[in-house]
Design a protein around this motif. Structure first.
Motif, PDB file in Angstrom:
ATOM      1  N   TYR A 123       5.417  -8.534   5.249  1.00 47.63           N
ATOM      2  CA  TYR A 123       5.810  -8.416   3.705  1.00 47.63           C
ATOM      3  C   TYR A 123       4.680  -7.681   2.657  1.00 47.63           C
ATOM      4  O   TYR A 123       4.765  -6.794   2.003  1.00 47.63           O
ATOM      5  N   TYR A 124       3.513  -8.329   2.871  1.00 49.28           N
ATOM      6  CA  TYR A 124       2.274  -7.898   2.277  1.00 49.28           C
ATOM      7  C   TYR A 124       1.643  -6.273   2.622  1.00 49.28           C
ATOM      8  O   TYR A 124       1.184  -5.497   1.774  1.00 49.28           O
ATOM      9  N   TYR A 157       4.246  -4.086   1.313  1.00 48.93           N
ATOM     10  CA  TYR A 157       3.986  -3.953   0.046  1.00 48.93           C
ATOM     11  C   TYR A 157       2.778  -2.957  -0.350  1.00 48.93           C
ATOM     12  O   TYR A 157       2.881  -2.167  -1.423  1.00 48.93           O
ATOM     13  N   ASN A 158       1.622  -3.276   0.405  1.00 50.95           N
ATOM     14  CA  ASN A 158       0.498  -2.109   0.188  1.00 50.95           C
ATOM     15  C   ASN A 158       0.734  -0.891   0.575  1.00 50.95           C
ATOM     16  O   ASN A 158      -0.002  -0.128  -0.082  1.00 50.95           O
ATOM     17  N   LEU A 210       7.805  -1.845  -0.844  1.00 50.71           N
ATOM     18  CA  LEU A 210       8.664  -2.939  -1.411  1.00 50.71           C
ATOM     19  C   LEU A 210       8.793  -2.881  -3.064  1.00 50.71           C
ATOM     20  O   LEU A 210       7.894  -2.249  -3.739  1.00 50.71           O
ATOM     21  N   SER A 211      10.019  -3.358  -3.665  1.00 53.48           N
ATOM     22  CA  SER A 211       9.809  -3.681  -5.037  1.00 53.48           C
ATOM     23  C   SER A 211       9.015  -4.984  -5.428  1.00 53.48           C
ATOM     24  O   SER A 211       8.608  -5.276  -4.423  1.00 53.48           O
ATOM     25  N   ASP A 212       9.056  -5.200  -6.783  1.00 54.86           N
ATOM     26  CA  ASP A 212       8.266  -6.511  -7.347  1.00 54.86           C
ATOM     27  C   ASP A 212       9.181  -7.556  -7.124  1.00 54.86           C
ATOM     28  O   ASP A 212       8.877  -8.637  -7.788  1.00 54.86           O
ATOM     29  N   GLY A 266       9.841  -9.726  -4.964  1.00 55.35           N
ATOM     30  CA  GLY A 266       9.161 -10.794  -4.134  1.00 55.35           C
ATOM     31  C   GLY A 266      10.109 -11.432  -3.177  1.00 55.35           C
ATOM     32  O   GLY A 266       9.634 -12.838  -2.911  1.00 55.35           O
ATOM     33  N   LYS A 310      15.170  -2.712  -1.744  1.00 58.26           N
ATOM     34  CA  LYS A 310      13.766  -2.660  -1.216  1.00 58.26           C
ATOM     35  C   LYS A 310      12.879  -3.847  -1.344  1.00 58.26           C
ATOM     36  O   LYS A 310      11.713  -4.097  -1.599  1.00 58.26           O
ATOM     37  N   THR A 311      13.620  -4.840  -0.581  1.00 63.36           N
ATOM     38  CA  THR A 311      12.877  -6.114  -0.140  1.00 63.36           C
ATOM     39  C   THR A 311      12.722  -6.253   1.386  1.00 63.36           C
ATOM     40  O   THR A 311      13.132  -5.358   2.007  1.00 63.36           O
ATOM     41  N   GLY A 369      -2.804  -6.052   0.420  1.00 61.07           N
ATOM     42  CA  GLY A 369      -1.375  -6.052  -0.175  1.00 61.07           C
ATOM     43  C   GLY A 369      -1.186  -7.232  -1.060  1.00 61.07           C
ATOM     44  O   GLY A 369      -0.535  -7.113  -2.268  1.00 61.07           O
ATOM     45  N   SER A 419      -0.434  -7.149  -5.037  1.00 61.74           N
ATOM     46  CA  SER A 419       0.725  -7.740  -5.575  1.00 61.74           C
ATOM     47  C   SER A 419       0.659  -8.113  -6.871  1.00 61.74           C
ATOM     48  O   SER A 419      -0.303  -8.427  -7.275  1.00 61.74           O
TER      49      SER A 419
END
Length: 283
Positions: free
Chosen positions: A93-94, A97-98, A102-104, A106, A241-242, A266, A270
């Motif tokens: 996940y991270y 995200y990095n 991904l969207s925010d 969470g 985008k998850t 990431g 975040s």
């Protein structure tokens, strides 16, 4: 009582790893921290390769602090999610995200195919609010196995499930009603998901009623099908985008996203409210 024993076991394993890493890191970093110029002047050079290797080791410790903290705060052991599956999923996940994939929102969805289909093996996690939004059944591909998913494929017409990391895309309405497109990110494992039409959708054969009648869920053509009646709320929660991680427990599985250093970067980038906890060493 069993949950407490499990938590204690995970925490003790983490502490042992921290102590072991700490003993390895201290001799290498001490000369740089205490007196780098003196070390160089005395001809005692610290290998750059060794420093890089041990920075990676330090990242392992720091990321596992974050992972263990979330796992315990969200009481995921009681929810039936193994620490190994969660730790891999969070790392990916991270890392995703990095890279800006991904969207925010969470949101992290975990599917654990080491569990049989007559057990709840899908979790939708809100990492921002530290909540388990959904924990339910999910079907696997018909050629992956009967009660358990044991074979996986990225090939067209294999009718098997594909493991690894995905990013969710947009909602559409097709033959299964409300459905969600998925893009696989692991080359060789799931990157044909879009072409194979591997999507998340609702199915009557993924319900508890079906399972109670036949002893297991029905099987899909490779899609992670979720219970009809729950599918709309699950899809609404994870669209846009998850991250989705499908865990198989296969020790041969590799991924670009199983990287602790990338995960730490990431995490720090975040929007999570907590700061990265300091590394704790017991020498």
């Amino acid at each position: 009582m069993r949950t407490n024993v499990r938590k204690k076991s995970i925490k003790e394993r983490w502490r042992k790893r921290s102590r072991k890493m700490g003993k390895r890191l201290l001799p290498l970093f001490a000369p740089l921290i205490l007196s780098p110029s003196a070390s160089i002047g005395a001809g005692k050079y610290v290998s750059v390769d060794k420093v890089k290797a041990n920075v990676t080791a330090l990242s392992v410790i720091r990321f596992e602090q974050v992972s263990f903290d979330l796992y315990t705060q969200m009481n995921l052991s009681a929810a039936g999610l193994s620490y190994d599956a969660f730790n891999n999923a969070l790392m990916g996940y991270y890392g995703m995200y990095n890279e800006g994939r991904l969207s925010d929102k969470g949101i992290l969805t975990v599917v654990d195919f080491t569990k049989p289909s007559n057990e709840k093996r899908l979790w939708v996690l809100d990492l921002n609010s530290r909540e388990v939004l959904h924990n339910t059944y999910v079907a696997h591909g018909r050629n992956s196995g009967e009660v358990r998913a044991q074979e996986f494929s990225n090939e067209h017409k294999s009718f098997m499930s594909s493991v690894g990391f995905y990013v969710t895309d947009n909602i559409y309405h097709g033959k299964h009603g409300k459905s969600l497109r998925l893009d696989g990110l692991d080359e060789g494992y799931n990157t044909n998901a879009r072409e194979r039409a591997v999507v998340m959708h609702g199915a009557e054969y993924a319900t508890e009623d079906f399972m109670n009648k036949y002893g297991r869920l029905g099987r899909s053509l490779g899609c992670p099908a979720v219970p009809l009646g729950e599918h709309e709320s699950i899809i609404d929660a994870i669209t846009g985008k998850t991250a989705l991680y499908i865990h198989s427990g296969d020790e041969q599985y590799t991924s670009h996203y199983l990287d602790n250093a990338n995960a730490v970067a990431g995490y720090m980038a975040s929007t999570q409210p907590n700061q990265l906890p300091p590394a704790e060493f017991s020498i």
